[in-house]
Design a protein around this motif. Structure first.
Motif, PDB file in Angstrom:
ATOM      1  N   PHE A  55       0.831  -1.209   0.000  1.00 28.59           N
ATOM      2  CA  PHE A  55       0.000   0.000   0.000  1.00 28.59           C
ATOM      3  C   PHE A  55       0.864   1.259   0.000  1.00 28.59           C
ATOM      4  N   GLU A  56       2.066   1.178   0.575  1.00 32.94           N
ATOM      5  CA  GLU A  56       2.990   2.309   0.513  1.00 32.94           C
ATOM      6  C   GLU A  56       3.589   2.460  -0.880  1.00 32.94           C
ATOM      7  N   ALA A  57       3.755   1.335  -1.578  1.00 30.55           N
ATOM      8  CA  ALA A  57       4.504   1.334  -2.837  1.00 30.55           C
ATOM      9  C   ALA A  57       3.647   1.566  -4.065  1.00 30.55           C
ATOM     10  N   THR A  58       2.379   1.170  -4.036  1.00 30.90           N
ATOM     11  CA  THR A  58       1.546   1.198  -5.239  1.00 30.90           C
ATOM     12  C   THR A  58       0.263   1.974  -5.019  1.00 30.90           C
ATOM     13  N   GLU A  81      -7.835  -2.101   5.964  1.00 31.53           N
ATOM     14  CA  GLU A  81      -8.503  -1.137   6.850  1.00 31.53           C
ATOM     15  C   GLU A  81      -7.530  -0.620   7.896  1.00 31.53           C
ATOM     16  N   ARG A  82      -6.717  -1.511   8.450  1.00 27.23           N
ATOM     17  CA  ARG A  82      -5.738  -1.104   9.452  1.00 27.23           C
ATOM     18  C   ARG A  82      -4.721  -0.120   8.876  1.00 27.23           C
ATOM     19  N   CYS A  83      -4.428  -0.258   7.581  1.00 31.63           N
ATOM     20  CA  CYS A  83      -3.463   0.620   6.909  1.00 31.63           C
ATOM     21  C   CYS A  83      -4.115   1.887   6.363  1.00 31.63           C
ATOM     22  N   GLY A  84      -5.420   2.027   6.534  1.00 32.56           N
ATOM     23  CA  GLY A  84      -6.126   3.167   5.967  1.00 32.56           C
ATOM     24  C   GLY A  84      -6.179   3.128   4.457  1.00 32.56           C
ATOM     25  N   ALA A  85      -6.187   1.909   3.887  1.00 30.83           N
ATOM     26  CA  ALA A  85      -6.117   1.751   2.435  1.00 30.83           C
ATOM     27  C   ALA A  85      -7.257   0.894   1.889  1.00 30.83           C
ATOM     28  N   ALA A  86      -8.357   0.810   2.616  1.00 27.47           N
ATOM     29  CA  ALA A  86      -9.467  -0.037   2.171  1.00 27.47           C
ATOM     30  C   ALA A  86      -9.989   0.378   0.806  1.00 27.47           C
ATOM     31  N   ASP A  87      -9.908   1.669   0.498  1.00 26.57           N
ATOM     32  CA  ASP A  87     -10.412   2.149  -0.792  1.00 26.57           C
ATOM     33  C   ASP A  87      -9.468   1.838  -1.943  1.00 26.57           C
ATOM     34  N   ARG A  88      -8.268   1.321  -1.635  1.00 30.67           N
ATOM     35  CA  ARG A  88      -7.307   0.986  -2.690  1.00 30.67           C
ATOM     36  C   ARG A  88      -7.110  -0.521  -2.843  1.00 30.67           C
ATOM     37  N   LEU A  89      -7.950  -1.289  -2.147  1.00 28.05           N
ATOM     38  CA  LEU A  89      -7.901  -2.747  -2.245  1.00 28.05           C
ATOM     39  C   LEU A  89      -9.125  -3.257  -2.974  1.00 28.05           C
ATOM     40  N   PHE A  90      -8.912  -4.153  -3.944  1.00 26.26           N
ATOM     41  CA  PHE A  90     -10.000  -4.833  -4.634  1.00 26.26           C
ATOM     42  C   PHE A  90      -9.813  -6.329  -4.436  1.00 26.26           C
ATOM     43  N   VAL A  91     -10.803  -6.977  -3.835  1.00 29.98           N
ATOM     44  CA  VAL A  91     -10.743  -8.414  -3.591  1.00 29.98           C
ATOM     45  C   VAL A  91     -11.800  -9.104  -4.433  1.00 29.98           C
ATOM     46  N   THR A  92     -11.409 -10.140  -5.147  1.00 30.63           N
ATOM     47  CA  THR A  92     -12.354 -10.915  -5.936  1.00 30.63           C
ATOM     48  C   THR A  92     -12.022 -12.391  -5.804  1.00 30.63           C
ATOM     49  N   GLU A  93     -12.875 -13.239  -6.365  1.00 36.62           N
ATOM     50  CA  GLU A  93     -12.732 -14.681  -6.193  1.00 36.62           C
ATOM     51  C   GLU A  93     -12.614 -15.373  -7.545  1.00 36.62           C
ATOM     52  N   TYR A  94     -11.733 -16.342  -7.611  1.00 40.61           N
ATOM     53  CA  TYR A  94     -11.619 -17.219  -8.777  1.00 40.61           C
ATOM     54  C   TYR A  94     -11.963 -18.620  -8.276  1.00 40.61           C
ATOM     55  N   PRO A  95     -13.160 -19.136  -8.590  1.00 38.86           N
ATOM     56  CA  PRO A  95     -13.685 -20.315  -7.907  1.00 38.86           C
ATOM     57  C   PRO A  95     -13.284 -21.668  -8.486  1.00 38.86           C
ATOM     58  N   PHE A  96     -12.388 -21.684  -9.470  1.00 41.36           N
ATOM     59  CA  PHE A  96     -12.037 -22.937 -10.132  1.00 41.36           C
ATOM     60  C   PHE A  96     -10.721 -23.498  -9.602  1.00 41.36           C
ATOM     61  N   ALA A  97     -10.624 -24.817  -9.542  1.00 46.14           N
ATOM     62  CA  ALA A  97      -9.360 -25.463  -9.202  1.00 46.14           C
ATOM     63  C   ALA A  97      -8.362 -25.199 -10.316  1.00 46.14           C
ATOM     64  N   VAL A  98      -7.202 -24.661  -9.958  1.00 50.92           N
ATOM     65  CA  VAL A  98      -6.182 -24.298 -10.949  1.00 50.92           C
ATOM     66  C   VAL A  98      -5.108 -25.378 -10.984  1.00 50.92           C
TER      67      VAL A  98
END
Length: 310
Positions: A55-58, A81-98
Motif C-alpha cells: 500500500f505504501e509502494a503502489t 482497513e488497518r493501513c487506511g487503504a481499504a479504498d485501494r484494495l479490490f478483492v475478488t474470487e476465482y472459484p475454479f481449481a487451478v
C-alpha cells in the motif's frame, strides 16, 4: 445486436462468460500508476506482512482468492482497513481449481478456467493502471523496497520498461527465528506495462508473461524483497509432484528451495553454508526485523556472516 467492443479478448474454453478475459486497456486509456496483483490461496498467515508495504509502494492492490479455506479474503480486507487503504484494495474470487505447476499444468489447455495461463490473464484483467506488479502472497518488500517501488510509479510514466526485483527466500521457523537464503537470488521480472504485448502464455511447467522487444530492462538492487517460506506449511503444494522439478535445468531454483526447506525442517541449518540464521529481538516479529532492520543495515553485496545481526 452484440456490441463487438464487449467481446472477450480471451473466452474460456468451458464457456464461463463471467471469467472471460476483457482487458481494461481495450476500453480506453489507462490511469497512471501501478497495481499489485496477488493470486492467493491460504495466505492468511503472510498477508499481514505482505500488504502494508504494498500500500505504501503502489496506487492499488488486487487480491484474487482461489479457494482459500483460512479466511484469506477477510485478512486482506482487515489489513487494508488497518493501513487506511481499504479504498485501494479490490478483492475478488476465482472459484475454479487451478492446475498445479508441472505435469498437471502441461496437460491443461491454456484457455481452460483450470489453467495457470487463464487464471493469470483473468487476474490481471482487473488492472486499470499503466503498470502492474506480478506479486505473490508471500513476498514482502523491505522498507527500502517499498520506497523504491513508490518512486518507480512516477519514474516509469514516460518509458516502457520491465523491472526485475531480486528476492531472497526467508525460511520462517517461528516468530523469533528465520533463515535467509543468500546462496540463490531469484531475479525474474515482476513489474510490467499493461497492453497486448504483455499477456500471459503457456510455457513448460508454468505460465509465462510475454514481453515486448522494445521494452527497457531494469534490475533493482538486492535486498529489497524477501519471499516467505513457513517451515510449518506445505510450501510446494502448488506443484503436481516433486518429481516435476527433480531434473530439468529450468527448475534448478525449485530443487534448491526443496533441499533447503527440508534440511531446515530437520534442524540441519548449521550444515548449510548459504543461509544466515537471524534471531529477532524479543517483542519483534522476525519478518518485521528482517525487512525493517536487518536487510536495510546489511552491507552490500549481501553475504553470509554466520551471525544473527549485522
Amino acid at each position: 445486436m452484440t456490441d463487438e467492443r464487449l467481446a472477450p479478448s480471451i473466452p474460456t474454453l468451458e464457456g464461463h462468460s463471467d471469467y472471460d478475459v476483457r482487458w481494461a486497456w481495450e476500453s480506453g486509456p489507462l490511469e497512471e500508476g501501478m497495481t499489485a496483483v496477488l493470486r492467493v490461496k491460504d495466505e492468511a498467515q503472510s498477508l499481514p506482512f505482505v500488504l502494508p508495504p504494498l500500500f505504501e509502494a503502489t496506487q492499488r492492490v488486487v487480491v484474487v482468492d482461489n479457494q482459500s479455506t483460512d479466511g484469506t479474503p477477510e485478512v486482506a480486507r482487515t489489513t487494508a482497513e488497518r493501513c487506511g487503504a481499504a479504498d485501494r484494495l479490490f478483492v475478488t474470487e476465482y472459484p475454479f481449481a487451478v492446475s498445479r505447476a508441472g505435469s498437471e499444468h502441461l496437460a491443461t489447455p491454456p484457455r481452460s478456467v483450470h489453467s495457470l495461463t487463464h487464471f493469470y490473464n483473468w487476474s490481471f484483467s482487473h488492472v486499470t493502471t499503466r503498470y502492474s506488479m506480478k506479486w505473490d502472497g508471500d513476498m514482502v518488500l523491505t522498507r527500502e523496497g517499498a520506497a523504491t517501488i513508490a518512486d518507480l510509479s512516477w519514474q516509469l510514466r514516460s518509458v516502457e520498461a520491465v523491472v526485475a526485483m531480486p528476492r531472497h527466500s526467508l525460511y520462517v521457523e517461528d516468530d523469533r527465528v528465520a533463515y535467509l537464503d543468500l546462496g540463490l537470488v531469484n531475479a525474474e521480472p515482476w513489474i510490467y506495462p499493461m497492453g497486448s504485448k504483455y499477456q500471459f502464455t503457456k510455457a513448460f511447467e508454468w505460465e509465462w508473461r510475454a514481453v515486448s522487444r522494445d521494452a527497457h530492462r531494469i534490475r533493482l538492487p538486492e535486498g529489497l524483497c524477501v519471499e516467505l517460506k513457513h517451515l510449518d506449511s506445505d510450501e510446494f503444494a502448488h506443484w503436481t509432484a516433486p518429481e516435476d522439478f527433480a531434473n530439468s535445468s529450468r527448475t534448478a531454483r525449485k530443487r534448491h528451495e526443496w533441499n533447503l526447506f527440508h534440511a531446515l525442517r530437520e534442524g540441519r541449518w548449521q550444515e548449510l553454508d548459504v543461509v544466515e540464521r537471524i534471531e529477532a529481538p524479543e517483542g519483534t516479529h522476525v519478518i518485521d526485523y528482517v525487512c525493517d532492520t536487518w536487510l536495510p543495515r546489511a552491507p552490500r553485496p549481501l553475504q553470509r556472516r554466520g551471525g544473527s545481526a549485522p
